[in-house]
Design a protein around this motif. Structure first.
Motif, PDB file in Angstrom:
ATOM      1  N   HIS A 150       6.634   0.439 -11.417  1.00  0.00           N
ATOM      2  CA  HIS A 150       6.339  -0.011 -12.977  1.00  0.00           C
ATOM      3  C   HIS A 150       5.370  -0.386 -13.151  1.00  0.00           C
ATOM      4  CE1 HIS A 150       7.249  -2.096 -16.778  1.00  0.00           C
ATOM      5  NE2 HIS A 150       8.360  -0.966 -16.799  1.00  0.00           N
ATOM      6  N   LYS A 151       4.812  -0.232 -13.680  1.00  0.00           N
ATOM      7  CA  LYS A 151       3.443  -1.253 -13.723  1.00  0.00           C
ATOM      8  C   LYS A 151       2.641  -1.810 -14.495  1.00  0.00           C
ATOM      9  CE  LYS A 151       1.221   4.118 -15.481  1.00  0.00           C
ATOM     10  NZ  LYS A 151       0.926   5.122 -16.163  1.00  0.00           N
ATOM     11  N   ARG A 152       3.775  -2.477 -15.104  1.00  0.00           N
ATOM     12  CA  ARG A 152       3.565  -3.458 -14.994  1.00  0.00           C
ATOM     13  C   ARG A 152       4.209  -4.920 -14.188  1.00  0.00           C
ATOM     14  NH1 ARG A 152       0.519  -5.061 -20.404  1.00  0.00           N
ATOM     15  NH2 ARG A 152       0.271  -2.758 -21.525  1.00  0.00           N
ATOM     16  N   LYS A 153       5.605  -4.384 -14.547  1.00  0.00           N
ATOM     17  CA  LYS A 153       6.122  -5.463 -13.460  1.00  0.00           C
ATOM     18  C   LYS A 153       6.458  -5.279 -12.635  1.00  0.00           C
ATOM     19  CE  LYS A 153       9.284  -5.448 -17.831  1.00  0.00           C
ATOM     20  NZ  LYS A 153      11.274  -4.683 -18.447  1.00  0.00           N
ATOM     21  N   THR A 154       5.723  -4.042 -11.583  1.00  0.00           N
ATOM     22  CA  THR A 154       5.650  -4.379 -10.166  1.00  0.00           C
ATOM     23  C   THR A 154       7.065  -3.998  -9.625  1.00  0.00           C
ATOM     24  OG1 THR A 154       5.454  -6.321  -9.474  1.00  0.00           O
ATOM     25  CG2 THR A 154       3.501  -5.167 -10.159  1.00  0.00           C
ATOM     26  N   PRO A 170      14.011  -4.990  -6.962  1.00  0.00           N
ATOM     27  CA  PRO A 170      13.374  -5.669  -7.535  1.00  0.00           C
ATOM     28  C   PRO A 170      11.920  -5.633  -7.553  1.00  0.00           C
ATOM     29  CG  PRO A 170      13.850  -5.966  -5.294  1.00  0.00           C
ATOM     30  CD  PRO A 170      14.868  -4.883  -6.131  1.00  0.00           C
ATOM     31  N   SER A 171      11.325  -6.680  -8.183  1.00  0.00           N
ATOM     32  CA  SER A 171       9.779  -7.227  -7.983  1.00  0.00           C
ATOM     33  C   SER A 171       8.852  -6.715  -6.678  1.00  0.00           C
ATOM     34  CB  SER A 171       9.340  -7.659  -9.347  1.00  0.00           C
ATOM     35  OG  SER A 171       8.152  -7.779  -9.209  1.00  0.00           O
ATOM     36  N   LEU A 172       7.979  -6.014  -6.589  1.00  0.00           N
ATOM     37  CA  LEU A 172       7.429  -6.206  -5.628  1.00  0.00           C
ATOM     38  C   LEU A 172       6.081  -7.794  -5.545  1.00  0.00           C
ATOM     39  CD1 LEU A 172       5.890  -2.479  -4.742  1.00  0.00           C
ATOM     40  CD2 LEU A 172       7.287  -4.067  -3.201  1.00  0.00           C
ATOM     41  N   ALA A 173       6.018  -8.265  -6.692  1.00  0.00           N
ATOM     42  CA  ALA A 173       5.167  -9.071  -6.868  1.00  0.00           C
ATOM     43  C   ALA A 173       4.594 -10.021  -6.009  1.00  0.00           C
ATOM     44  CB  ALA A 173       5.003  -9.739  -8.256  1.00  0.00           C
ATOM     45  N   PRO A 174       5.795 -11.234  -5.708  1.00  0.00           N
ATOM     46  CA  PRO A 174       6.479 -12.235  -4.944  1.00  0.00           C
ATOM     47  C   PRO A 174       5.787 -11.972  -4.018  1.00  0.00           C
ATOM     48  CG  PRO A 174       8.334 -11.674  -6.602  1.00  0.00           C
ATOM     49  CD  PRO A 174       7.600 -11.007  -6.125  1.00  0.00           C
ATOM     50  N   ALA A 175       6.376 -11.367  -3.158  1.00  0.00           N
ATOM     51  CA  ALA A 175       5.967 -10.659  -1.380  1.00  0.00           C
ATOM     52  C   ALA A 175       4.992 -10.075  -1.613  1.00  0.00           C
ATOM     53  CB  ALA A 175       7.014  -9.397  -1.079  1.00  0.00           C
ATOM     54  N   PHE A 176       4.345  -9.923  -2.639  1.00  0.00           N
ATOM     55  CA  PHE A 176       2.950  -9.058  -1.709  1.00  0.00           C
ATOM     56  C   PHE A 176       1.922 -10.010  -2.658  1.00  0.00           C
ATOM     57  CE2 PHE A 176      -0.306  -7.167  -4.303  1.00  0.00           C
ATOM     58  CZ  PHE A 176      -1.048  -5.950  -3.522  1.00  0.00           C
ATOM     59  N   GLN A 177       1.856 -10.754  -3.218  1.00  0.00           N
ATOM     60  CA  GLN A 177       1.296 -11.529  -3.135  1.00  0.00           C
ATOM     61  C   GLN A 177       1.285 -12.759  -2.223  1.00  0.00           C
ATOM     62  OE1 GLN A 177       2.542 -13.598  -7.115  1.00  0.00           O
ATOM     63  NE2 GLN A 177       1.725 -11.820  -8.196  1.00  0.00           N
ATOM     64  N   LYS A 178       2.288 -12.565  -0.477  1.00  0.00           N
ATOM     65  CA  LYS A 178       2.560 -13.480   0.134  1.00  0.00           C
ATOM     66  C   LYS A 178       2.013 -13.088   1.140  1.00  0.00           C
ATOM     67  CE  LYS A 178       6.523 -16.504  -1.579  1.00  0.00           C
ATOM     68  NZ  LYS A 178       8.059 -16.856  -0.679  1.00  0.00           N
ATOM     69  N   ALA A 179       2.021 -11.807   1.104  1.00  0.00           N
ATOM     70  CA  ALA A 179       1.618 -10.649   2.966  1.00  0.00           C
ATOM     71  C   ALA A 179       0.493  -9.863   2.617  1.00  0.00           C
ATOM     72  CB  ALA A 179       2.706  -9.825   3.157  1.00  0.00           C
ATOM     73  N   VAL A 180       0.596  -9.247   0.676  1.00  0.00           N
ATOM     74  CA  VAL A 180      -0.384  -8.281   0.864  1.00  0.00           C
ATOM     75  C   VAL A 180      -1.831  -8.928  -0.003  1.00  0.00           C
ATOM     76  CG1 VAL A 180      -0.938  -6.000  -0.011  1.00  0.00           C
ATOM     77  CG2 VAL A 180       0.844  -5.971   1.246  1.00  0.00           C
ATOM     78  N   ALA A 222      15.273 -10.019  -3.296  1.00  0.00           N
ATOM     79  CA  ALA A 222      13.526 -10.103  -3.267  1.00  0.00           C
ATOM     80  C   ALA A 222      13.451  -8.993  -1.975  1.00  0.00           C
ATOM     81  CB  ALA A 222      13.528 -10.952  -2.075  1.00  0.00           C
ATOM     82  N   TRP A 223      12.161  -8.798  -2.195  1.00  0.00           N
ATOM     83  CA  TRP A 223      12.121  -7.893  -0.288  1.00  0.00           C
ATOM     84  C   TRP A 223      11.008  -8.582   1.366  1.00  0.00           C
ATOM     85  CZ3 TRP A 223      10.243  -2.093  -1.015  1.00  0.00           C
ATOM     86  CH2 TRP A 223      10.592  -1.919  -2.654  1.00  0.00           C
ATOM     87  N   GLU A 224      11.540  -8.192   1.663  1.00  0.00           N
ATOM     88  CA  GLU A 224      11.499  -8.839   3.085  1.00  0.00           C
ATOM     89  C   GLU A 224       9.754  -8.515   3.647  1.00  0.00           C
ATOM     90  OE1 GLU A 224      13.462 -11.288   4.162  1.00  0.00           O
ATOM     91  OE2 GLU A 224      14.779 -11.352   2.266  1.00  0.00           O
ATOM     92  N   PHE A 225       9.863  -8.991   4.533  1.00  0.00           N
ATOM     93  CA  PHE A 225       8.609  -8.044   5.522  1.00  0.00           C
ATOM     94  C   PHE A 225       8.584  -7.797   6.477  1.00  0.00           C
ATOM     95  CE2 PHE A 225       6.955 -13.087   3.975  1.00  0.00           C
ATOM     96  CZ  PHE A 225       6.654 -12.711   2.437  1.00  0.00           C
ATOM     97  N   ILE A 443      -0.799  -6.552 -12.097  1.00  0.00           N
ATOM     98  CA  ILE A 443       0.467  -7.370 -10.544  1.00  0.00           C
ATOM     99  C   ILE A 443       1.176  -8.594 -11.336  1.00  0.00           C
ATOM    100  CG2 ILE A 443       0.287  -8.788  -8.784  1.00  0.00           C
ATOM    101  CD1 ILE A 443      -1.526  -6.909  -8.038  1.00  0.00           C
ATOM    102  N   PRO A 444       1.806  -8.751 -12.165  1.00  0.00           N
ATOM    103  CA  PRO A 444       2.779 -10.196 -12.520  1.00  0.00           C
ATOM    104  C   PRO A 444       3.116 -11.292 -11.946  1.00  0.00           C
ATOM    105  CG  PRO A 444       4.689  -8.523 -12.323  1.00  0.00           C
ATOM    106  CD  PRO A 444       3.258  -8.078 -11.534  1.00  0.00           C
ATOM    107  N   GLN A 445       2.003 -12.124 -12.533  1.00  0.00           N
ATOM    108  CA  GLN A 445       2.119 -13.918 -11.734  1.00  0.00           C
ATOM    109  C   GLN A 445       2.874 -14.730 -12.700  1.00  0.00           C
ATOM    110  OE1 GLN A 445      -2.728 -14.318 -11.306  1.00  0.00           O
ATOM    111  NE2 GLN A 445      -2.159 -13.834  -9.176  1.00  0.00           N
ATOM    112  N   ALA A 446       3.452 -15.644 -11.739  1.00  0.00           N
ATOM    113  CA  ALA A 446       4.192 -16.730 -12.124  1.00  0.00           C
ATOM    114  C   ALA A 446       3.385 -17.035 -12.416  1.00  0.00           C
ATOM    115  CB  ALA A 446       4.893 -17.183 -10.964  1.00  0.00           C
ATOM    116  N   THR A 447       3.487 -18.314 -14.111  1.00  0.00           N
ATOM    117  CA  THR A 447       2.889 -19.617 -13.855  1.00  0.00           C
ATOM    118  C   THR A 447       3.702 -20.661 -14.770  1.00  0.00           C
ATOM    119  OG1 THR A 447       2.482 -18.638 -16.209  1.00  0.00           O
ATOM    120  CG2 THR A 447       0.781 -17.585 -14.387  1.00  0.00           C
TER     121      THR A 447
END
Length: 458
Positions: A150-154, A170-180, A222-225, A443-447
């Motif tokens: 998904h282009k906005r929610k990943t 689920p969205s890739l964003a949380p794991a992506f922001q930590k690992a990638v 969630a996604w795992e590493f 890439i969604p970012q939590a604020t």
């Protein structure tokens, strides 16, 4: 109504009543009406209809779906693939079907949301409308299944293009922001469907230039590493697992499941040759390693000074077995994706040959029997690396389509690889379209106030 007369007696008036057939004479039966004949086929015994359905399913799930759609009787005699089974069971996946590029430089999630699929064994072509593509970007294929981002929610979606069964992950964003943490690698990411003993299936996301992969399953939140710590060169989904070649190390590793499996190999016959690239390909249920290397002969033409060695990978024995001929098959190679197809119904494809690409030579074929190469690019070149020299040469060949399918980035842009393997700076309108496609990925970012999206530029 007067009786119909033959041409010989036309014009003469027949006297008396027409002669009736004698009692006991058999009247010849005319052709069976189409409606009656169709009802006869529809009334096949349940066990025979079920057997026919299973025979079709063993060959191609598309034929099985068409068989079920003929009538209610055949539909009742066969089981309907449910949403999860169509994605998790290999025999329900559209194996052998590849997606073709239209070459219009338009994203798939536009107004049409259609993909043309091509069966590499039967040369059959089907164009399918998939509204599920809306707001998504295609990031991978496995056994004909389409993997979307998904282009906005990943969020990631696995879609069966013919049953239209799908599962959202689920969205890739949380794991992506930590690992990638690399937005460019998100635009070049690839995803694969693997089997799992604890879930219907797993999805693995690979990010180029990063020593990490992500995985998840239906039902997880969630996604795992997977921290493999390797520079992956080429990835192959094989028998529910994920294997890869590692750059400059001469080894094959298992990426998923994350086991400590590796196959180190020594190519004594190529000890004095420079190895350019190594590819993994599935061939008739077997894994092959294809090594592209430089020949000892000096030739100014790069495409004429390279050769290939093909090996079968014995996973259990951890060894390589040489393969000297592909028979009536051909290979299409690239680090994004590789194909091994039958040439029986594709007369334009050379059998026992390899199709590959080199800088400035996007379409080259080489015979494994003779070792001779042929540059197929000269007839379809549309620019000289600076300016456009001729319009697009259409219709595209099957080889052009299959090579484009192996180059996923150009395929996702809606461009044929042999035409746009390099995009000159003078093609400003096209470059603007590509940047527009890039800008749609966020890439969604939590604020503190909730969730917002961040633009993902190249």
């Amino acid at each position: 109504m007067p009786p119909v007369t033959s041409a010989a007696t036309e014009g003469r008036k027949r006297k008396g009543a027409p002669v009736r057939p004698r009692a006991g004479c058999k009247r010849r039966r005319g052709p069976v009406p189409a409606q009656e004949e169709a009802s006869g086929w529809a009334s096949l015994p349940t066990d025979i209809a079920r057997h026919v359905g299973w025979r079709l399913l063993a060959d191609d799930v598309v034929d099985y779906l068409i068989f079920r759609a003929v009538c209610s009787g055949w539909r009742a005699s066969t089981s309907r693939p449910d949403r999860i089974s169509a994605l998790s069971k290999p025999y329900l996946r559209p194996r052998g079907w590849v997606a073709l590029c239209d070459g219009h430089a338009a994203p798939l999630d536009d107004a049409c949301c259609e993909i043309t699929f091509f069966h590499t064994r039967t040369a059959r072509r089907l164009r399918v409308r998939l509204p599920e593509l809306r707001f998504h970007r295609v990031v991978g294929f496995t056994d004909g299944l389409v993997i979307l981002l998904h282009k906005r929610k990943t969020t990631v979606r696995v879609l069966h293009p013919f049953t239209r069964g799908m599962v959202d992950l689920p969205s890739l964003a949380p794991a992506f922001q930590k690992a990638v943490k690399d937005r460019g690698s998100l635009l070049h990411m690839s995803a694969f469907v693997c089997s799992s003993p604890t879930a219907p299936f797993s999805v693995v996301a690979h990010f180029p230039w990063k020593p990490v992969a992500l995985w998840t399953q239906p039902g997880r939140v969630a996604w795992e590493f997977i921290r493999h710590g390797l520079e992956i060169q080429n990835i192959l989904p094989f028998q529910g697992m994920l294997f890869a070649t590692v750059k400059s190390t001469k080894q094959i590793v298992m990426v998923y499941p994350p086991r400590k499996f590796s196959l180190a190999y020594a190519l004594d016959s190529l000890a004095t040759q420079k190895i350019w690239c190594e590819y993994l390909v599935e061939f008739a249920g077997r894994m092959m390693l294809v090594v592209q290397h430089r020949t000892s002969e000096v030739d100014a033409r790069a495409w004429a000074s390279c050769a290939f060695k093909v090996f079968e990978v014995d996973i259990r024995g951890k060894k390589l077995l040489p393969i000297f001929s592909l028979g009536d098959h051909a290979l299409f190679l690239h680090t994004d994706r590789c194909l091994c197809i039958s040439t029986m119904n594709l007369p334009s494809i050379y059998s026992n040959s390899v199709y590959f690409t080199l800088p400035r030579r996007p379409v080259v074929t080489q015979s494994l029997l003779t070792g001779l190469s042929e540059d197929l690019y000269a007839m379809c070149q549309i620019h000289d690396m600076e300016e456009k020299i001729q319009p697009s040469v259409r219709p595209f060949t099957i080889a052009d389509h299959l090579l484009t399918y192996c180059h996923h980035l150009e395929w996702a842009w809606g461009l044929m690889f042999h035409e746009y393997h390099y995009i000159p700076e003078s093609f400003k309108e096209l470059q603007k379209k590509i940047q527009t496609q890039y800008s749609q990925v966020r890439i969604p970012q939590a604020t503190a106030g909730g969730t917002k999206s961040k633009l993902c530029h190249n």
